[in-house]
Design an enzyme around this catalytic site. Structure first.
Site, PDB file in Angstrom:
ATOM      1  N   PHE A  73       5.797  14.213   4.325  1.00  0.00           N
ATOM      2  CA  PHE A  73       5.860  14.801   2.989  1.00  0.00           C
ATOM      3  C   PHE A  73       4.680  15.751   2.846  1.00  0.00           C
ATOM      4  O   PHE A  73       3.576  15.339   2.520  1.00  0.00           O
ATOM      5  CB  PHE A  73       5.798  13.694   1.938  1.00  0.00           C
ATOM      6  CG  PHE A  73       6.336  14.098   0.588  1.00  0.00           C
ATOM      7  CD1 PHE A  73       6.898  15.346   0.362  1.00  0.00           C
ATOM      8  CD2 PHE A  73       6.283  13.213  -0.476  1.00  0.00           C
ATOM      9  CE1 PHE A  73       7.390  15.723  -0.877  1.00  0.00           C
ATOM     10  CE2 PHE A  73       6.779  13.566  -1.734  1.00  0.00           C
ATOM     11  CZ  PHE A  73       7.336  14.816  -1.932  1.00  0.00           C
ATOM     12  N   TYR A 234     -11.927  -4.066   3.679  1.00  0.00           N
ATOM     13  CA  TYR A 234     -10.727  -3.751   4.458  1.00  0.00           C
ATOM     14  C   TYR A 234      -9.922  -5.018   4.764  1.00  0.00           C
ATOM     15  O   TYR A 234      -8.967  -5.328   4.050  1.00  0.00           O
ATOM     16  CB  TYR A 234     -11.095  -3.004   5.745  1.00  0.00           C
ATOM     17  CG  TYR A 234      -9.905  -2.264   6.328  1.00  0.00           C
ATOM     18  CD1 TYR A 234      -9.697  -0.920   6.061  1.00  0.00           C
ATOM     19  CD2 TYR A 234      -8.955  -2.920   7.114  1.00  0.00           C
ATOM     20  CE1 TYR A 234      -8.588  -0.242   6.556  1.00  0.00           C
ATOM     21  CE2 TYR A 234      -7.840  -2.255   7.605  1.00  0.00           C
ATOM     22  CZ  TYR A 234      -7.671  -0.920   7.330  1.00  0.00           C
ATOM     23  OH  TYR A 234      -6.563  -0.258   7.805  1.00  0.00           O
TER      24      TYR A 234
END
Length: 395
Positions: A73, A234
């Site tokens: 995209f 994370y």
């Protein structure tokens, strides 16, 4: 127009078409230098325009001679503005692949949507018949759910407790302290919706329902674990929860793919400079230290080196694929070596704004960051006029 880098936060808002094309060409040259291998024939890469996804497409095409369809995209150039780096990367990849006689087509649009899935299915049926490798390498900050229309946005936050750590503003080379408040229950759930495995499963289920999966099909998504010092933001944070769901999805997909004698895999990759990793607090400083140590050791790899090794030496060897105790391929093996990680632990508390260029490879980090957008690439004249309007041949 003359195109210069313009940054805002952790992204570059401009991209250079010649520099991006040169980057792609250099990655192709690397893969060619490694020699051909017997690999996949028809490949779908979801998230194909930058980073590990782009590297996967390059390695499959120029390493194994595969036909590829890439879904991404990206923005085309308009109103005098440059296109996105991913647009220029895709254009360059297609042009170079076509020049050497390889099939390569691209689809530009929201990979989460039913419409793009259907467009991809139609193209596979028309041109390829079936797919034997599906790479899922989507990195998006938001998702519009295809069934409900609900919009979800991901966050990079710790869970249950706030997180304080040293970080760096890499472009200013300034060390600073960051404090991030814990994610809410809703933010955790939203991040899982964006970065978890639901969409991966939707892609595989859609392809299976349309009988487009080849016997022995492999699908693979990319993961990261990292060192203990990044775990609060994370591995144990919102993104880690989403990656856990990705792992659960791989297990479920393995059941789906049994009738094809297929396999769903997670590859745990090395920390590299990407548009996604640049957004994660602490990680740029960690990467700057890691790069210095691994370059000195001669074990440094970027995206293309990782993926070329993954496909040629780990997945398509003719033997069973070596997995860790949790069923993952460990491409972070060089990064997580004890001597490398011990050196980072020793250096981490010593880094300051004054000595960062001496102790870390912050200059290398910045160079790689700008290269993502086609800047700071050798052999490109950045004072020359360039046309920002570049076409992707298949779009």
């Amino acid at each position: 127009m003359i195109i210069s880098p313009k940054t805002r936060g952790f992204i570059c808002t401009t991209a250079h078409p010649i520099g991006c094309a040169k980057n792609v060409e250099q990655q192709i040259d690397f893969v060619k230098a490694q020699g051909q291998f017997k690999g996949p024939k028809n490949v779908l890469v979801i998230g194909a325009s930058t980073g590990y996804g782009l590297a996967s497409r390059i390695a499959a095409t120029f390493g194994a001679g595969a036909k590829t369809i890439g879904v991404s995209f990206e923005k085309a150039s308009e109103n005098g503005r440059t296109a996105s780096a991913g647009w220029y990367n895709t254009a360059a990849f297609e042009q170079l692949a076509h020049r050497e006689g390889y099939y390569a087509k691209s689809i530009n649009g929201d990979a989460f949507s039913k419409a793009i899935k259907q467009q991809t299915i139609d193209l596979i049926r028309k041109d390829l018949g079936s797919i034997d490798l599906i790479i899922y390498s989507l990195a998006s900050p938001r998702r519009v759910h295809p069934d409900t229309g609900n919009i979800y946005s991901s966050v990079l936050k710790p869970i249950n407790q706030s997180f304080t750590s040293k970080s760096v503003d890499p472009l200013r080379k300034e060390i600073k302290e960051i404090n991030i408040e814990p994610a809410t229950t809703e933010e955790i759930a939203d991040t899982l919706q964006v970065m978890g495995g639901e969409d991966w499963a939707m892609w595989i289920d859609s392809l299976a329902q349309e009988n487009l999966l080849t016997e022995g099909v492999i699908t693979m998504a990319y993961d990261y674990i990292g060192p203990v010092l990044t775990h609060p933001i994370y591995k144990n944070g919102t993104i880690g929860k989403a990656k856990d769901h990705l792992h659960q999805t791989a297990a479920a997909l393995n059941e789906t793919l049994k009738k094809y004698n297929g396999q769903a895999l997670l590859s745990v990759n090395k920390a590299v400079v990407t548009q996604a990793s640049a957004a994660i607090p602490v990680v740029p400083l960690y990467i700057s230290l890691l790069y210095k140590i691994m370059k000195n050791k001669g074990s440094h790899e970027g995206c293309i080196e990782q993926i070329a090794r993954l496909l040629k030496s780990k997945v398509y060897t003719g033997n069973s694929i070596a997995l860790d105790d949790e069923g993952r391929i460990r491409m972070d093996d060089y990064e997580m070596q004890q001597d490398v990680q011990q050196k980072i632990v020793e250096l981490w508390p010593l880094v300051t704004s004054e000595n960062i260029e001496e102790i870390t490879d912050i200059d290398g980090y910045c160079k790689e960051f700008y290269r993502l957008f086609g800047f700071d690439v050798e052999g490109v004249d950045y004072q020359a006029e360039v046309n920002p309007e570049v076409a992707i041949p298949s779009i």
